[in-house]
Motif scaffolding. Sequence first.
Motif, PDB file in Angstrom:
ATOM      1  N   ASN A 177       2.276   1.836  -3.380  1.00  0.00           N
ATOM      2  CA  ASN A 177       1.269   2.397  -4.282  1.00  0.00           C
ATOM      3  C   ASN A 177       1.038   3.879  -4.028  1.00  0.00           C
ATOM      4  N   TRP A 178       1.060   4.301  -2.775  1.00  0.00           N
ATOM      5  CA  TRP A 178       0.922   5.728  -2.466  1.00  0.00           C
ATOM      6  C   TRP A 178       2.089   6.501  -3.069  1.00  0.00           C
TER       7      TRP A 178
ATOM      8  N   ASN B  16       0.828  -1.214   0.000  1.00  0.00           N
ATOM      9  CA  ASN B  16       0.000   0.000   0.000  1.00  0.00           C
ATOM     10  C   ASN B  16       0.857   1.256   0.000  1.00  0.00           C
TER      11      ASN B  16
ATOM     12  N   ASN C 232      -2.620   5.229  -5.891  1.00  0.00           N
ATOM     13  CA  ASN C 232      -3.791   5.516  -5.063  1.00  0.00           C
ATOM     14  C   ASN C 232      -3.362   6.383  -3.897  1.00  0.00           C
ATOM     15  N   VAL C 233      -4.304   6.773  -3.073  1.00  0.00           N
ATOM     16  CA  VAL C 233      -4.015   7.631  -1.922  1.00  0.00           C
ATOM     17  C   VAL C 233      -4.515   6.946  -0.655  1.00  0.00           C
ATOM     18  N   PRO C 234      -3.920   7.301   0.467  1.00  0.00           N
ATOM     19  CA  PRO C 234      -4.360   6.706   1.725  1.00  0.00           C
ATOM     20  C   PRO C 234      -5.801   7.101   2.055  1.00  0.00           C
TER      21      PRO C 234
ATOM     22  N   PHE D  74      -0.548  14.528  -1.468  1.00  0.00           N
ATOM     23  CA  PHE D  74      -0.868  13.359  -2.285  1.00  0.00           C
ATOM     24  C   PHE D  74      -1.594  13.750  -3.572  1.00  0.00           C
TER      25      PHE D  74
ATOM     26  N   MET E 211      -4.433   8.419   6.434  1.00  0.00           N
ATOM     27  CA  MET E 211      -3.946   9.782   6.252  1.00  0.00           C
ATOM     28  C   MET E 211      -3.680  10.432   7.607  1.00  0.00           C
TER      29      MET E 211
END
Length: 67
Positions: free
Chosen positions: A30-31, A27, A36-38, A59, A43
């Motif tokens: 990927n951020w 994850n 994608n974003v948290p 982000f 966050m």
Amino acid sequence: MTLQEWMTANEYSVHDVAAAVDTVPHNVANWLAGNNVPNSTKMRLIIDLTKGAVTPNDFFELPARKK
């Protein structure tokens, strides 16, 4: 400051961040890649971990809000 910049400056690895925000390294990767974003829970943990140096705007590449 981006999460990657913060990680570099503070010598955190993907695994370190993942452990600190209770997620898997995939994850975090990927951020960092912008895939994608948290979510809001993660966050908040990132904001706490970085003491506010990394924010949601970082982000989305939004400009900092003027005070």
